[in-house]
Design a protein around this motif. Structure first.
Motif, PDB file in Angstrom:
ATOM      1  N   ALA A  95       0.826  -1.151  -0.059  1.00  0.00           N
ATOM      2  CA  ALA A  95       0.173  -0.034  -0.136  1.00  0.00           C
ATOM      3  C   ALA A  95       0.792   1.257   0.038  1.00  0.00           C
ATOM      4  O   ALA A  95       0.290   2.318  -0.354  1.00  0.00           O
ATOM      5  N   LYS A  96       1.977   1.196   0.519  1.00  0.00           N
ATOM      6  CA  LYS A  96       3.033   2.445   0.718  1.00  0.00           C
ATOM      7  C   LYS A  96       4.139   2.288  -0.514  1.00  0.00           C
ATOM      8  O   LYS A  96       4.880   3.063  -0.324  1.00  0.00           O
ATOM      9  N   GLN A  97       4.085   1.351  -1.183  1.00  0.00           N
ATOM     10  CA  GLN A  97       5.124   1.230  -2.187  1.00  0.00           C
ATOM     11  C   GLN A  97       5.395   2.495  -3.220  1.00  0.00           C
ATOM     12  O   GLN A  97       6.289   2.867  -3.505  1.00  0.00           O
ATOM     13  N   ALA A  98       4.273   2.898  -3.804  1.00  0.00           N
ATOM     14  CA  ALA A  98       4.289   3.973  -4.607  1.00  0.00           C
ATOM     15  C   ALA A  98       4.740   5.406  -3.919  1.00  0.00           C
ATOM     16  O   ALA A  98       5.672   6.195  -4.438  1.00  0.00           O
ATOM     17  N   TRP A  99       4.505   5.341  -2.792  1.00  0.00           N
ATOM     18  CA  TRP A  99       5.051   6.403  -1.697  1.00  0.00           C
ATOM     19  C   TRP A  99       6.429   6.498  -1.430  1.00  0.00           C
ATOM     20  O   TRP A  99       7.077   7.474  -1.751  1.00  0.00           O
ATOM     21  N   ILE A 100       6.941   5.325  -1.190  1.00  0.00           N
ATOM     22  CA  ILE A 100       8.207   5.218  -0.729  1.00  0.00           C
ATOM     23  C   ILE A 100       9.208   5.241  -2.367  1.00  0.00           C
ATOM     24  O   ILE A 100      10.471   5.793  -2.122  1.00  0.00           O
ATOM     25  N   VAL A 101       8.633   4.857  -3.179  1.00  0.00           N
ATOM     26  CA  VAL A 101       9.534   5.058  -4.503  1.00  0.00           C
ATOM     27  C   VAL A 101       9.589   6.392  -4.810  1.00  0.00           C
ATOM     28  O   VAL A 101      10.613   7.045  -5.332  1.00  0.00           O
ATOM     29  N   SER A 102       8.457   7.303  -4.631  1.00  0.00           N
ATOM     30  CA  SER A 102       8.394   8.833  -4.647  1.00  0.00           C
ATOM     31  C   SER A 102       9.508   9.375  -3.852  1.00  0.00           C
ATOM     32  O   SER A 102      10.238  10.309  -4.286  1.00  0.00           O
ATOM     33  N   TRP A 103      10.007   8.944  -2.762  1.00  0.00           N
ATOM     34  CA  TRP A 103      10.974   9.279  -1.887  1.00  0.00           C
ATOM     35  C   TRP A 103      12.307   9.129  -2.519  1.00  0.00           C
ATOM     36  O   TRP A 103      13.309   9.579  -2.211  1.00  0.00           O
ATOM     37  N   VAL A 104      12.425   7.677  -3.346  1.00  0.00           N
ATOM     38  CA  VAL A 104      13.816   7.528  -3.947  1.00  0.00           C
ATOM     39  C   VAL A 104      14.114   8.718  -4.843  1.00  0.00           C
ATOM     40  O   VAL A 104      15.249   9.279  -4.782  1.00  0.00           O
ATOM     41  N   PHE A 105      13.139   8.976  -5.766  1.00  0.00           N
ATOM     42  CA  PHE A 105      13.095   9.984  -6.810  1.00  0.00           C
ATOM     43  C   PHE A 105      13.183  11.462  -6.041  1.00  0.00           C
ATOM     44  O   PHE A 105      13.712  12.303  -6.634  1.00  0.00           O
ATOM     45  N   SER A 106      12.679  11.479  -4.810  1.00  0.00           N
ATOM     46  CA  SER A 106      12.583  12.791  -4.215  1.00  0.00           C
ATOM     47  C   SER A 106      14.141  13.125  -3.904  1.00  0.00           C
ATOM     48  O   SER A 106      14.462  14.421  -3.491  1.00  0.00           O
ATOM     49  N   GLY A 107      14.945  11.866  -3.636  1.00  0.00           N
ATOM     50  CA  GLY A 107      16.293  12.089  -3.462  1.00  0.00           C
ATOM     51  C   GLY A 107      17.049  13.154  -4.501  1.00  0.00           C
ATOM     52  O   GLY A 107      17.928  14.115  -4.047  1.00  0.00           O
ATOM     53  N   PHE A 108      16.540  13.190  -5.645  1.00  0.00           N
ATOM     54  CA  PHE A 108      17.065  13.921  -6.670  1.00  0.00           C
ATOM     55  C   PHE A 108      16.774  15.408  -6.524  1.00  0.00           C
ATOM     56  O   PHE A 108      17.410  16.561  -6.554  1.00  0.00           O
ATOM     57  N   SER A 109      15.396  15.783  -5.932  1.00  0.00           N
ATOM     58  CA  SER A 109      14.902  17.188  -5.699  1.00  0.00           C
ATOM     59  C   SER A 109      15.840  17.628  -4.384  1.00  0.00           C
ATOM     60  O   SER A 109      16.131  18.792  -4.278  1.00  0.00           O
ATOM     61  N   ILE A 110      15.911  16.584  -3.229  1.00  0.00           N
ATOM     62  CA  ILE A 110      16.670  17.027  -2.275  1.00  0.00           C
ATOM     63  C   ILE A 110      18.097  17.419  -2.611  1.00  0.00           C
ATOM     64  O   ILE A 110      18.605  18.388  -2.095  1.00  0.00           O
ATOM     65  N   ALA A 111      18.696  16.721  -3.558  1.00  0.00           N
ATOM     66  CA  ALA A 111      19.991  16.999  -4.037  1.00  0.00           C
ATOM     67  C   ALA A 111      20.102  18.289  -4.843  1.00  0.00           C
ATOM     68  O   ALA A 111      20.784  19.098  -4.509  1.00  0.00           O
ATOM     69  N   SER A 112      18.868  18.668  -5.349  1.00  0.00           N
ATOM     70  CA  SER A 112      18.760  19.967  -5.889  1.00  0.00           C
ATOM     71  C   SER A 112      18.835  21.275  -5.092  1.00  0.00           C
ATOM     72  O   SER A 112      19.293  22.335  -5.248  1.00  0.00           O
ATOM     73  N   VAL A 113      17.926  20.780  -3.791  1.00  0.00           N
ATOM     74  CA  VAL A 113      17.709  22.030  -2.935  1.00  0.00           C
ATOM     75  C   VAL A 113      19.082  22.069  -2.221  1.00  0.00           C
ATOM     76  O   VAL A 113      19.266  23.338  -1.925  1.00  0.00           O
ATOM     77  N   PHE A 114      19.581  20.979  -1.864  1.00  0.00           N
ATOM     78  CA  PHE A 114      21.187  21.272  -0.929  1.00  0.00           C
ATOM     79  C   PHE A 114      22.420  21.118  -1.785  1.00  0.00           C
ATOM     80  O   PHE A 114      23.180  21.932  -1.630  1.00  0.00           O
ATOM     81  N   GLY A 115      22.363  19.863  -2.643  1.00  0.00           N
ATOM     82  CA  GLY A 115      23.666  19.538  -3.242  1.00  0.00           C
ATOM     83  C   GLY A 115      24.126  20.428  -4.224  1.00  0.00           C
ATOM     84  O   GLY A 115      25.059  20.853  -4.468  1.00  0.00           O
ATOM     85  N   VAL A 116      23.072  20.730  -5.146  1.00  0.00           N
ATOM     86  CA  VAL A 116      23.498  21.630  -6.543  1.00  0.00           C
ATOM     87  C   VAL A 116      23.905  22.993  -6.182  1.00  0.00           C
ATOM     88  O   VAL A 116      25.067  23.538  -6.425  1.00  0.00           O
ATOM     89  N   PRO A 117      23.118  23.580  -5.270  1.00  0.00           N
ATOM     90  CA  PRO A 117      23.493  25.124  -4.963  1.00  0.00           C
ATOM     91  C   PRO A 117      24.480  25.137  -4.061  1.00  0.00           C
ATOM     92  O   PRO A 117      25.539  25.934  -3.974  1.00  0.00           O
ATOM     93  N   THR A 118      25.087  24.021  -3.185  1.00  0.00           N
ATOM     94  CA  THR A 118      25.687  24.132  -2.258  1.00  0.00           C
ATOM     95  C   THR A 118      27.091  23.851  -3.404  1.00  0.00           C
ATOM     96  O   THR A 118      28.173  24.419  -3.117  1.00  0.00           O
ATOM     97  N   GLY A 119      27.149  22.888  -4.153  1.00  0.00           N
ATOM     98  CA  GLY A 119      28.323  22.553  -5.162  1.00  0.00           C
ATOM     99  C   GLY A 119      28.572  23.807  -5.825  1.00  0.00           C
ATOM    100  O   GLY A 119      29.840  24.095  -5.951  1.00  0.00           O
ATOM    101  N   GLY A 218      14.573  23.229  -6.870  1.00  0.00           N
ATOM    102  CA  GLY A 218      14.641  21.938  -6.054  1.00  0.00           C
ATOM    103  C   GLY A 218      13.630  21.755  -5.015  1.00  0.00           C
ATOM    104  O   GLY A 218      13.045  20.661  -5.016  1.00  0.00           O
ATOM    105  N   ILE A 219      13.057  22.678  -4.566  1.00  0.00           N
ATOM    106  CA  ILE A 219      11.857  22.941  -3.636  1.00  0.00           C
ATOM    107  C   ILE A 219      10.704  22.187  -4.209  1.00  0.00           C
ATOM    108  O   ILE A 219       9.643  21.414  -3.883  1.00  0.00           O
ATOM    109  N   VAL A 220      10.422  22.853  -5.382  1.00  0.00           N
ATOM    110  CA  VAL A 220       9.370  22.554  -6.335  1.00  0.00           C
ATOM    111  C   VAL A 220       9.480  21.097  -6.882  1.00  0.00           C
ATOM    112  O   VAL A 220       8.119  20.681  -6.821  1.00  0.00           O
ATOM    113  N   SER A 221      10.463  20.856  -7.174  1.00  0.00           N
ATOM    114  CA  SER A 221      10.505  19.322  -7.642  1.00  0.00           C
ATOM    115  C   SER A 221      10.100  18.498  -6.582  1.00  0.00           C
ATOM    116  O   SER A 221       9.590  17.351  -6.724  1.00  0.00           O
TER     117      SER A 221
END
Length: 246
Positions: A95-119, A218-221
């Motif tokens: 029941a929560k598989q789609a939600w957890i997969v979205s968190w895997v892809f949210s890693g790209f967005s989190i990287a956009s929020v913190f990683g890309v600007p910081t880098g 990144g926040i919007v993503s």
């Protein structure tokens, strides 16, 4: 910088897209080579290659070696994400598989929020080599976390022939389903590759402006990924057409 000089610079940076091409080609091939090996060992190996590639980027003596190092990391990027999704769906209730997969892809967005600007900021202050060293160190920590937290007995289904990887492409529903993401990700990587030189060299914005822009992007993503995960877990396919229209 004149428009002509900017175009030449962008053409040179276009070589970076070779790494993205390598990821697209290597993922199905490496997935086949995984066979029935335990996936925790496979993801450990791919992460080790990823760490090596970033260390090579940090010490690259020439532009050719730098591009080679990015191709090395790209070769294992796709299969690492695929295995991460496999683990996510394996350890999560259906029941929560789609939600957890979205968190895997949210890693790209989190990287956009913190990683890309910081880098981007670090590269402008202390040089891009230190940025790659930081990526290598953080990746090592992730590798340790993987080995401690993930189950060690998970294996993928055995594939007899390489062509079996492409049978899913004979399903018109799958082709239609991946059409929009392919176009979407294609546009995203164009942004990441060229947005900094365009905003700074062509439009004259400061690196601080680019950092703020990437944070907002990144926040919007991240919000989008989380919304998609919740929709998918609540009859999302029945409403997805309306969202694509919007």
């Amino acid at each position: 910088m004149t428009n002509g000089e900017l175009i030449k610079k962008l053409r040179k940076e276009r070589r970076i897209s070779q790494a993205q091409l390598a990821a697209g080609i290597s993922t199905p091939i490496l997935s086949l080579l995984v066979g029935e090996h335990r996936l925790n060992r496979v993801i450990g190996l791919t992460m080790a290659v990823f760490i090596f590639g970033n260390i090579l980027s940090a010490i690259a003596p020439t532009f050719f070696v730098l591009i080679l190092s990015r191709i090395i990391t790209a070769l294992v990027a796709g299969i690492t994400i695929s295995i991460a999704i496999t683990f996510a769906t394996f350890i999560t209730p259906k029941a929560k598989q789609a939600w957890i997969v979205s968190w895997v892809f949210s890693g790209f967005s989190i990287a956009s929020v913190f990683g890309v600007p910081t880098g981007t900021w670090l590269s402008s202050k202390v040089g891009w080599r230190l940025t790659f060293w930081i990526i290598a160190i953080l990746s090592t920590l992730v590798l340790v976390a993987f080995q401690l937290a993930l189950p060690h007995d998970l294996k993928q289904k055995k594939v007899e022939h390489f062509t079996d990887q492409f049978k899913i492409l004979t399903d018109k529903r799958i082709l239609l389903g991946i059409f929009v993401p392919v176009l979407s990700l294609g546009s995203v990587y164009i942004i990441y590759t060229y947005i900094t030189p365009i905003l700074t060299d062509s439009f004259g914005h400061s690196i601080n402006f680019v950092t703020i822009y990437l944070v907002i992007y990144g926040i919007v993503s991240l919000m989008s990924n989380q919304t998609a995960g919740r929709l998918a877990s609540k009859n999302g396919f029945q409403r997805i057409f309306k969202f694509y229209i919007v």
